[in-house]
Design a protein around this motif. Structure first.
Motif, PDB file in Angstrom:
ATOM      1  N   SER A  31       0.833  -1.209   0.000  1.00 43.40           N
ATOM      2  CA  SER A  31       0.000   0.000   0.000  1.00 43.40           C
ATOM      3  C   SER A  31       0.862   1.250   0.000  1.00 43.40           C
ATOM      4  O   SER A  31       0.575   2.221  -0.713  1.00 43.40           O
ATOM      5  N   GLY A  32       1.915   1.234   0.823  1.00 42.92           N
ATOM      6  CA  GLY A  32       2.826   2.380   0.849  1.00 42.92           C
ATOM      7  C   GLY A  32       3.479   2.599  -0.499  1.00 42.92           C
ATOM      8  O   GLY A  32       3.641   3.741  -0.965  1.00 42.92           O
ATOM      9  N   MET A  33       3.852   1.492  -1.168  1.00 45.78           N
ATOM     10  CA  MET A  33       4.490   1.609  -2.474  1.00 45.78           C
ATOM     11  C   MET A  33       3.529   2.151  -3.515  1.00 45.78           C
ATOM     12  O   MET A  33       3.888   3.018  -4.334  1.00 45.78           O
ATOM     13  N   GLU A  34       2.291   1.661  -3.510  1.00 46.00           N
ATOM     14  CA  GLU A  34       1.302   2.139  -4.477  1.00 46.00           C
ATOM     15  C   GLU A  34       1.034   3.630  -4.293  1.00 46.00           C
ATOM     16  O   GLU A  34       0.910   4.375  -5.268  1.00 46.00           O
ATOM     17  N   ASP A  35       0.945   4.065  -3.047  1.00 43.58           N
ATOM     18  CA  ASP A  35       0.710   5.483  -2.773  1.00 43.58           C
ATOM     19  C   ASP A  35       1.866   6.341  -3.284  1.00 43.58           C
ATOM     20  O   ASP A  35       1.661   7.391  -3.910  1.00 43.58           O
ATOM     21  N   THR A  36       3.091   5.876  -3.053  1.00 39.85           N
ATOM     22  CA  THR A  36       4.265   6.636  -3.472  1.00 39.85           C
ATOM     23  C   THR A  36       4.379   6.677  -4.987  1.00 39.85           C
ATOM     24  O   THR A  36       4.679   7.724  -5.572  1.00 39.85           O
ATOM     25  N   PHE A  37       4.137   5.529  -5.642  1.00 43.43           N
ATOM     26  CA  PHE A  37       4.191   5.502  -7.105  1.00 43.43           C
ATOM     27  C   PHE A  37       3.158   6.452  -7.700  1.00 43.43           C
ATOM     28  O   PHE A  37       3.443   7.173  -8.673  1.00 43.43           O
ATOM     29  N   TYR A  38       1.952   6.463  -7.144  1.00 39.50           N
ATOM     30  CA  TYR A  38       0.906   7.348  -7.652  1.00 39.50           C
ATOM     31  C   TYR A  38       1.367   8.808  -7.572  1.00 39.50           C
ATOM     32  O   TYR A  38       1.167   9.587  -8.517  1.00 39.50           O
ATOM     33  N   ARG A  39       2.012   9.159  -6.464  1.00 44.05           N
ATOM     34  CA  ARG A  39       2.446  10.555  -6.311  1.00 44.05           C
ATOM     35  C   ARG A  39       3.589  10.903  -7.267  1.00 44.05           C
ATOM     36  O   ARG A  39       3.653  12.017  -7.780  1.00 44.05           O
ATOM     37  N   PHE A  40       4.485   9.963  -7.509  1.00 42.93           N
ATOM     38  CA  PHE A  40       5.511  10.206  -8.518  1.00 42.93           C
ATOM     39  C   PHE A  40       4.882  10.347  -9.899  1.00 42.93           C
ATOM     40  O   PHE A  40       5.247  11.227 -10.677  1.00 42.93           O
ATOM     41  N   LYS A  41       3.946   9.460 -10.213  1.00 41.80           N
ATOM     42  CA  LYS A  41       3.324   9.452 -11.534  1.00 41.80           C
ATOM     43  C   LYS A  41       2.570  10.751 -11.797  1.00 41.80           C
ATOM     44  O   LYS A  41       2.561  11.264 -12.920  1.00 41.80           O
ATOM     45  N   ARG A  42       1.943  11.304 -10.756  1.00 40.60           N
ATOM     46  CA  ARG A  42       1.140  12.517 -10.896  1.00 40.60           C
ATOM     47  C   ARG A  42       1.909  13.781 -10.537  1.00 40.60           C
ATOM     48  O   ARG A  42       1.323  14.866 -10.454  1.00 40.60           O
ATOM     49  N   ASN A  43       3.231  13.655 -10.319  1.00 36.74           N
ATOM     50  CA  ASN A  43       4.081  14.785  -9.965  1.00 36.74           C
ATOM     51  C   ASN A  43       3.612  15.490  -8.695  1.00 36.74           C
ATOM     52  O   ASN A  43       3.674  16.716  -8.581  1.00 36.74           O
ATOM     53  N   LEU A  44       3.112  14.700  -7.739  1.00 34.02           N
ATOM     54  CA  LEU A  44       2.748  15.222  -6.429  1.00 34.02           C
ATOM     55  C   LEU A  44       3.964  15.168  -5.512  1.00 34.02           C
ATOM     56  O   LEU A  44       4.945  14.498  -5.790  1.00 34.02           O
ATOM     57  N   GLY A  45       3.904  15.875  -4.395  1.00 32.59           N
ATOM     58  CA  GLY A  45       5.036  15.929  -3.490  1.00 32.59           C
ATOM     59  C   GLY A  45       5.324  14.582  -2.837  1.00 32.59           C
ATOM     60  O   GLY A  45       4.415  13.897  -2.358  1.00 32.59           O
TER      61      GLY A  45
END
Length: 406
Positions: A31-45
């Motif tokens: 879950s932590g990895m999916e959240d982090t990947f999503y933020r990288f993919k969407r250019n979020l902090g």
């Protein structure tokens, strides 16, 4: 006796509890990895050290950036202190799917003199055979749009077109107009509405990302022609003049090559993708923005050979021409393959014509117009359905590896 019976039961219960806690830890890590990947993919902090609560469990996420990508670790910790760890590799890149042996624009596909296609064809222009006595296309053929035409082709698969003329179809046949065409009884579907056109796979944005990535590797400044006549490693690189690769040498590609001019590859060279790239494909691009009518062409001759990365069935060399002559009514060929090119090579000319002839064996083609003659064969490879390319910063991140490490 009760104690003797209880001990194994308690041991089993404890093991089950530990196993359940381990599953919880793994779920937290994922879950932590999916959240982090999503933020990288969407250019979020994304902080360099993040903590995420999932129910009564915790995920601790760290990452560090490297050349062209990011390495992320996520450690899941259950409420009982059990830990599981997963890792993710992100790279700046593009994932594309090529679903047809030949995908053609309004210029259409012309098969002459025993040329053939082993796979499916999608076209918005006419698919026409000249002198085709044996099987011309082993897969199915779709000609999209009102007025679409299939003419003088033997098709082993199904056929979809507004008009089908002078052909033989072994599979199902869908049409509005049928002339002098044979098919199996019960397999004909008259009054079938033509299918809609689809866009070609490589967009201008994607191509610019590949050129940007090539330039990130360095620039070779030249005025007339850059000649390679010895074995060497090439790419990623931007070459500002014509490129010629000549002779019986091995050219190892470590990244995209953008040539701001014409490309000639001849006299038995072997071009191969470096094994360190794994399943990655590499593009060689001919694109001079100042000359896309007569220039930005690729010419192959005298047995050039192409190999993807060793051990991969998804790694290919893409030859891409930005020549626009065919779509503007001109006669310049974007890509010309004159004699026995072979191997893991895919040719692409969105607004140009590709001409292949003389017993060549090509992995796949996409162009405004494709003309094949003299026993040339287009053979679809399954790995094209899931192709991956490194790209420039504008392309965004894609996953190159996801695994449990602890």
């Amino acid at each position: 006796l009760i104690l003797a019976l209880a001990a194994p039961a308690l041991s089993h219960l404890k093991s089950s509890s530990v196993l359940y806690a381990s599953f919880e830890a793994l779920a937290a890590a994922e879950s932590g990895m999916e959240d982090t990947f999503y933020r990288f993919k969407r250019n979020l902090g994304v902080g360099e050290d993040e903590e995420l609560e999932i129910g009564r469990n915790i995920a601790n996420i760290t990452y560090h950036s490297g050349s062209g990508g990011v390495y992320i670790e996520s450690v899941g910790v259950s409420r009982d202190g059990i830990t599981r760890k997963v890792a993710l590799d992100l790279v700046l890149g593009t994932g594309l799917s090529f679903s047809y042996a030949a995908q053609v624009g309004d210029g259409g596909l012309i098969l002459e003199d025993s040329a053939s296609v082993e796979g499916d064809v999608f076209s918005t222009g006419p698919v026409v055979g000249v002198g085709i006595e044996e099987v011309g296309i082993s897969g199915s053929v779709i000609v999209a749009g009102v007025g679409g035409l299939i003419d003088s082709i033997y098709i082993e698969g199904s056929a979809y077109a507004y008009s089908i003329e002078n052909s033989k179809v072994d599979g199902s046949i869908y049409y509005m107009n049928l002339v002098n065409t044979s098919y199996e009884p019960g397999q004909g579907y008259p009054d079938s509405e033509p299918l809609d056109p689809v866009d070609l796979p490589i967009t201008e944005e994607v191509l610019n990302g590949w050129k940007e990535y090539a330039e990130m590797g360095g620039v070779i400044e030249c005025d007339d022609e850059y000649l390679i006549n010895s074995s060497q490693t090439l790419g990623p690189v931007h070459i500002t003049c014509d490129l010629e690769i000549r002779g019986n040498h091995v050219i190892t590609l470590k990244g995209h090559v953008w040539v701001e001019g014409n490309i000639k590859i001849m006299n038995n060279p072997l071009l191969r993708v470096d094994g360190s790239l794994g399943d990655e494909s590499v593009a060689i691009i001919a694109d001079d923005p100042e000359d896309r009518m007569e220039g930005s062409t690729i010419s192959l001759g005298n047995n050039p050979d192409f190999e993807g990365a060793a051990g991969s069935d998804r790694s290919f060399i893409f030859l891409i021409s930005a020549n626009e002559s065919a779509s503007e009514g001109g006669s310049t060929h974007a890509i010309t393959d004159g004699q026995k090119a072979d191997g893991d090579v895919f040719m692409y000319a969105e607004k140009g014509e590709i001409l292949i002839r003389n017993n060549v064996d090509i992995t796949g083609l996409t162009a405004y117009r494709i003309r094949a003659r003299d026993n040339a064969t287009i053979v679809y490879r399954e790995g094209l359905a899931n192709s991956f390319f490194s790209a420039g910063r504008s392309a965004g991140f894609v996953i190159s590896g996801w695994r449990e490490i602890e």
